[in-house]
Design an enzyme around this catalytic site. Structure first.
Site, PDB file in Angstrom:
ATOM      1  N   LYS A 290       0.913  -1.244   5.153  1.00  0.00           N
ATOM      2  CA  LYS A 290       1.510   0.385   5.255  1.00  0.00           C
ATOM      3  C   LYS A 290       2.874  -0.084   6.056  1.00  0.00           C
ATOM      4  O   LYS A 290       3.878   0.498   5.706  1.00  0.00           O
ATOM      5  CB  LYS A 290       0.339   1.029   6.286  1.00  0.00           C
TER       6      LYS A 290
ATOM      7  N   GLN B 194      -6.088   3.731  12.212  1.00  0.00           N
ATOM      8  CA  GLN B 194      -6.824   3.200  11.455  1.00  0.00           C
ATOM      9  C   GLN B 194      -8.112   3.221  11.580  1.00  0.00           C
ATOM     10  O   GLN B 194      -8.623   2.871  12.769  1.00  0.00           O
ATOM     11  CB  GLN B 194      -6.002   1.859  11.242  1.00  0.00           C
TER      12      GLN B 194
ATOM     13  N   ASP C 266      -2.494  11.218   6.897  1.00  0.00           N
ATOM     14  CA  ASP C 266      -3.834  10.837   6.428  1.00  0.00           C
ATOM     15  C   ASP C 266      -4.587  11.870   5.688  1.00  0.00           C
ATOM     16  O   ASP C 266      -5.401  11.583   4.696  1.00  0.00           O
ATOM     17  CB  ASP C 266      -4.911  10.107   7.286  1.00  0.00           C
TER      18      ASP C 266
END
Ligand code: NAD
Length: 291
Positions: free
Chosen positions: A52, A96, A119
């Site tokens: 990412k 994450q 997200d």
């Protein structure tokens, strides 16, 4: 049979984003800024976060990686999130997953400001997506929809079977495919579904997202179907240098010969995920979801 090339499509999407960043820069706007919070040293998470960060560099975003040892307390992580929520320089951030067992993922996700939740996991964004309102849509379902659109796959009135009902893939993709404008008739299947083989055999479009290697076999798929394989299972292999290979949820050799379109694994849905996260960050920097 047409291969739905996620790698190529992701590269195109990232090039489009990079072009827009140059435009923003030239107009003296602020460069989009994404932060990632990584707790502990889980191998998979390290790899995903590194990818990412690299992707941010590629498209010209600013990126910040915030690392914590897995001894961090839930309260400390919540403090970090509230600081990121208030950081005006940040357009979006992700935490994450998975997190260590002593930290509630639900609490952490709920603490993220929905306006920075690129997200798309926060219940506000999920709810807005369900209601058909502008929302950050989580990366995997977003990536699948983008592949379907960019390959001009016909969806209106098609019978679509989604296998798997997780909050990050199966359930959101079933909602997106049934939305007005996409107009599939969706059947959402799961581990308690009866007669799955017969249900799949009726489908014009199948999204396999159950996480069982090569589960979907040729006899479960009708001629001409579109098959989207989300699954990723790592299995041992003597044929690769690393001694591992990735398998999807679809028995590719059997199924592909019957399909009109199919995603490979690797190189299908996976590469779309990171591009989708970047796209959400770009949308956030332009205040397009939450004006
Ligand atoms: P999950 O374990 O949370 O959910 C699996 C779902 O499959 C459950 O709803 C369960 O009811 C259903 N299921 C299990 N066995 C079944 C069976 N025999 N018949 C029908 N349904 C069954 O998994 P997830 O997080 O949604 O991930 C699914 C797969 O997709 C995994 O392989 C994961 O690695 C992969 N994945 C890939 C990407 C990507 O970017 N390509 C992103 C997320 C997940």
């Amino acid at each position: 049979m047409v291969l739905l090339d996620g790698k190529k499509t992701s590269d195109i999407l990232q090039a489009e984003i990079a072009e827009e960043v140059i435009h923003i820069k030239n107009n003296q706007g602020k460069i989009p800024h994404l932060a990632a919070v990584l707790v502990g040293h889980d191998g998979g998470s390290e790899t995903y976060v590194a990818a990412k960060v690299r992707a941010c560099e590629f498209v010209g975003f600013k990126s910040t990686l915030i690392r914590f040892e897995d001894t961090i307390t839930e309260a400390e992580l919540l403090n970090c999130i509230s600081a990121l929520n208030m950081d005006d320089d940040l357009d979006g951030f992700i935490v994450q997953l998975p997190l260590p067992k002593h930290i509630s993922e639900e609490k952490i996700v709920e603490a993220i400001d929905p306006r920075k939740d690129v997200d798309g996991f926060h219940p506000v964004n999920v709810g807005r997506m369900v209601a058909g309102m502008p929302a950050f849509i989580s990366a995997t379902p977003f990536g699948i929809m983008e592949l379907i659109k960019r390959y001009h796959i016909e969806t209106a009135g098609k019978n679509c079977v989604v296998i798997g009902r997780s909050n990050i893939v199966g359930r959101p993709i079933s909602i997106l495919l049934s939305q007005k404008g996409i107009d599939c008739t969706v059947t959402l299947c799961h581990s308690r579904t009866k007669d799955l083989k017969q249900i799949c055999a009726q489908a014009d479009i199948i999204v396999a997202a159950l996480g069982m290697a090569e589960f979907l076999t040729g006899d479960m798929v009708k001629q001409g179907a579109v098959v989207i394989d989300v699954g990723i299972t790592r299995v041992k292999s003597d044929k690769t240098k690393s001694k591992w290979k990735l398998l999807g949820d679809v028995k590719f050799d059997e199924v592909s010969s019957k399909c009109s379109y199919i995603t490979p694994v690797p190189g299908g849905v996976g590469p779309m995920t990171i591009a989708s996260l970047l796209f959400n960050t770009l949308l956030s920097s332009k205040h397009e979801i939450y004006p």
